[in-house]
Design a protein around this motif. Structure first.
Motif, PDB file in Angstrom:
ATOM      1  N   PRO A   1       1.350  -0.991   0.054  1.00 49.82           N
ATOM      2  CA  PRO A   1       0.399  -0.103  -0.028  1.00 49.82           C
ATOM      3  C   PRO A   1       1.199   1.116   0.042  1.00 49.82           C
ATOM      4  O   PRO A   1       1.739   1.261   0.863  1.00 49.82           O
ATOM      5  N   SER A   2       0.545   2.179  -1.387  1.00 50.95           N
ATOM      6  CA  SER A   2       1.600   3.356  -1.329  1.00 50.95           C
ATOM      7  C   SER A   2       1.141   4.670  -0.631  1.00 50.95           C
ATOM      8  O   SER A   2      -0.455   4.583  -0.900  1.00 50.95           O
ATOM      9  N   GLU A   3       1.583   5.368  -0.121  1.00 54.80           N
ATOM     10  CA  GLU A   3       1.474   7.533   0.088  1.00 54.80           C
ATOM     11  C   GLU A   3       2.290   7.892  -1.207  1.00 54.80           C
ATOM     12  O   GLU A   3       2.332   9.225  -0.935  1.00 54.80           O
ATOM     13  N   ALA A   4       2.875   7.469  -1.986  1.00 55.85           N
ATOM     14  CA  ALA A   4       4.247   7.615  -2.325  1.00 55.85           C
ATOM     15  C   ALA A   4       3.259   8.117  -4.306  1.00 55.85           C
ATOM     16  O   ALA A   4       2.243   7.788  -4.542  1.00 55.85           O
ATOM     17  N   ASN A   5       4.377   8.270  -5.225  1.00 56.08           N
ATOM     18  CA  ASN A   5       4.406   8.707  -6.452  1.00 56.08           C
ATOM     19  C   ASN A   5       4.210   7.172  -7.301  1.00 56.08           C
ATOM     20  O   ASN A   5       4.927   7.575  -8.244  1.00 56.08           O
ATOM     21  N   PHE A   6       5.122   6.526  -6.500  1.00 55.64           N
ATOM     22  CA  PHE A   6       5.010   4.958  -7.031  1.00 55.64           C
ATOM     23  C   PHE A   6       4.940   3.986  -6.596  1.00 55.64           C
ATOM     24  O   PHE A   6       3.372   4.426  -5.041  1.00 55.64           O
ATOM     25  N   MET A   7       4.961   2.666  -7.118  1.00 56.23           N
ATOM     26  CA  MET A   7       4.081   1.517  -6.414  1.00 56.23           C
ATOM     27  C   MET A   7       5.212   0.299  -6.197  1.00 56.23           C
ATOM     28  O   MET A   7       5.564   0.350  -7.774  1.00 56.23           O
ATOM     29  N   MET A   8       4.743  -0.469  -5.189  1.00 56.51           N
ATOM     30  CA  MET A   8       6.123  -1.550  -4.775  1.00 56.51           C
ATOM     31  C   MET A   8       5.186  -2.989  -5.501  1.00 56.51           C
ATOM     32  O   MET A   8       4.343  -3.121  -4.444  1.00 56.51           O
TER      33      MET A   8
ATOM     34  N   LEU B   1      17.449  -4.122  -7.586  1.00 59.53           N
ATOM     35  CA  LEU B   1      18.297  -3.406  -7.461  1.00 59.53           C
ATOM     36  C   LEU B   1      17.799  -3.309  -6.023  1.00 59.53           C
ATOM     37  O   LEU B   1      18.524  -2.194  -5.001  1.00 59.53           O
ATOM     38  N   LEU B   2      16.864  -3.347  -5.668  1.00 59.80           N
ATOM     39  CA  LEU B   2      16.552  -3.013  -4.506  1.00 59.80           C
ATOM     40  C   LEU B   2      15.824  -3.413  -3.719  1.00 59.80           C
ATOM     41  O   LEU B   2      15.177  -3.395  -1.899  1.00 59.80           O
ATOM     42  N   GLY B   3      16.693  -4.910  -3.156  1.00 65.42           N
ATOM     43  CA  GLY B   3      15.902  -5.730  -2.191  1.00 65.42           C
ATOM     44  C   GLY B   3      14.960  -6.812  -2.416  1.00 65.42           C
ATOM     45  O   GLY B   3      14.516  -7.629  -1.684  1.00 65.42           O
ATOM     46  N   PHE B   4      13.896  -6.475  -3.242  1.00 60.77           N
ATOM     47  CA  PHE B   4      12.600  -7.275  -3.363  1.00 60.77           C
ATOM     48  C   PHE B   4      12.606  -7.639  -5.233  1.00 60.77           C
ATOM     49  O   PHE B   4      12.400  -7.153  -6.382  1.00 60.77           O
ATOM     50  N   PRO B   5      13.437  -8.782  -5.492  1.00 57.47           N
ATOM     51  CA  PRO B   5      13.711  -9.558  -7.091  1.00 57.47           C
ATOM     52  C   PRO B   5      13.000  -9.730  -7.695  1.00 57.47           C
ATOM     53  O   PRO B   5      12.652 -10.149  -8.240  1.00 57.47           O
ATOM     54  N   ASN B   6      10.928 -10.045  -6.388  1.00 55.79           N
ATOM     55  CA  ASN B   6      10.553 -10.570  -7.801  1.00 55.79           C
ATOM     56  C   ASN B   6       9.446  -9.194  -7.590  1.00 55.79           C
ATOM     57  O   ASN B   6       8.292 -10.220  -7.782  1.00 55.79           O
ATOM     58  N   LYS B   7       9.047  -8.281  -7.817  1.00 51.56           N
ATOM     59  CA  LYS B   7       9.036  -6.766  -7.751  1.00 51.56           C
ATOM     60  C   LYS B   7       9.836  -6.012  -8.939  1.00 51.56           C
ATOM     61  O   LYS B   7      10.766  -6.422  -8.907  1.00 51.56           O
ATOM     62  N   ILE B   8       8.626  -4.850  -9.309  1.00 49.27           N
ATOM     63  CA  ILE B   8       8.641  -3.331  -9.558  1.00 49.27           C
ATOM     64  C   ILE B   8       8.426  -2.374  -8.673  1.00 49.27           C
ATOM     65  O   ILE B   8       7.766  -2.431  -8.339  1.00 49.27           O
ATOM     66  N   ARG B   9       9.919  -1.379  -9.006  1.00 48.15           N
ATOM     67  CA  ARG B   9       9.087   0.096  -8.615  1.00 48.15           C
ATOM     68  C   ARG B   9       8.685   0.602 -10.030  1.00 48.15           C
ATOM     69  O   ARG B   9       9.126   0.663 -10.325  1.00 48.15           O
TER      70      ARG B   9
END
Length: 369
Positions: free
Chosen positions: A302-309, A335-343
């Motif tokens: 759940p995001s409160e920013a201008n991006f989503m993981m 590159l962010l510590g979440f190999p099965n996700k995208i930002r």
């Protein structure tokens, strides 16, 4: 010939920040006519038109050194936030303020507590100053504040809370964060990084500026790189106790913020309407994505920013490359510590519809899920 000059041990142990390919390189590689960069959490609606008008007429000022005191920008921010001028320290982006904090306060062996998956500049700057980053795992993408409290020792000099957190977009609730700040000993700095503050829409968010008068060890970081759309000009700031500000000023470069950035920031923070418009558009598109991703059965923090993981049901590298071939640049979670996700930086409705369409097509083909 092999170089015989040895770098500092701390520098040898740091991995350089991984930069993405330039857009023209991607276009050439994949033969694309159009490409959308949605990988760095930039404001896709750009900066205030008032800033654009200013930039069109700045040539006559470029031969002058900038104002080392950042006087006009500081006055505008001071008025906007209702804080004193001497509570503000400006930097070449808020990441420079992080560097100044580490440089001014860390002795060799001092510890700094932070989340394990958060803005990487905390960790690298602490390490470069001879400090020890103490990493506390996130819980479901959110800071584990109780775990961070438990990690505090006699060696702890500072703690970092990124709120909303980059790269997950999550926040900690206002009561929980306030209780956390109250429990931190007064000799330990509490740095709350609010780079995405202006995008937050929930009521469960702690307003930290009013707390500065109560907690002398509190430092709040803000930036003009995100909702204000000035990422290329590099200007951010910290709000803090006057004595902390004095110490940071001792270790900063005199002309660390260029004059164009200073003037653009001053104009931007006064254009409240532009900020509100960007916030509302982002909120609408974030809700659209949440709905569409839900239809596809895909999960996200759940995001409160201008991006989503987002978990797209495959490795982050796989879907990142697929999106690249379709002209959409995102940040792979590997590159962010979440190999099965995208930002994914939340785009316009056209961007988001295209993004969802690509995901849906791949899911139907059964390639990923």
């Amino acid at each position: 010939m092999m170089l015989k000059i040895k770098t500092r041990t701390e520098v040898e142990s740091i991995t350089p920040y991984v930069l993405g390919k330039r857009l023209n390189e991607i276009q050439e590689e994949f033969g694309l006519k159009e490409i959308r960069k949605l990988s760095e959490n930039e404001n896709i609606y750009g900066c205030s038109v008032k800033v654009k008008n200013y930039l069109a007429n700045l040539a006559e000022q470029l031969h002058l050194y900038p104002d080392g005191s950042v006087t006009d920008s500081a006055a505008a921010v001071s008025t906007h936030l209702h804080v004193k001028r001497n509570q503000l320290v400006f930097g070449n982006g808020s990441d420079e303020v992080i560097r100044l904090i580490a440089k001014a306060y860390l002795n060799y062996g001092d510890e700094a507590v932070m989340a394990d998956k958060t803005f990487p500049r905390y960790r690298s700057n602490v390490f470069l100053e001879g400090g020890k980053p103490v990493l506390v795992p996130l819980v479901n993408g959110v800071h584990d504040l109780s775990g961070m409290l438990e990690a505090i020792t006699v060696k702890t000099k500072m703690v970092f809370v990124c709120n909303p957190n980059n790269p997950t977009g999550t926040i900690v609730g206002k009561e929980e964060l306030l209780a956390f700040i109250e429990q931190i000993p007064s000799h330990i700095l509490v740095i709350v990084d609010e780079a995405y503050y202006e995008y937050v829409t929930t009521d469960d968010y702690l307003q930290t500026i009013p707390l500065l008068s109560k907690f002398s060890n509190l430092v709040i970081l803000r930036t003009f790189s995100k909702i204000y759309g000035l990422a290329s000009l590099r200007i951010g700031y910290g709000v803090m106790n006057e004595e902390i500000a004095t110490q940071l000023t001792k270790v900063k470069d005199v002309f660390n913020v260029n004059q164009v950035a200073q003037r653009a920031a001053e104009i931007s923070i006064r254009d409240v309407a532009h900020v509100q418009t960007c916030k509302e558009k982002n909120q609408i598109e974030r809700a659209f994505l949440e709905k569409e991703l839900g239809k596809l059965g895909l999960t996200y923090f759940p995001s409160e920013a201008n991006f989503m993981m987002i978990d797209c049901g495959c490795t982050g590298d796989e879907i990142t490359n697929e999106l690249l071939r379709n002209g959409i640049v995102v940040r792979t979670g590997s590159l962010l510590g979440f190999p099965n996700k995208i930002r994914y930086t939340i785009g316009t409705r056209n961007d988001n519809q295209k993004f969802v369409s690509i995901l849906e097509q791949k899911l139907r083909q059964g390639e990923y899920k």
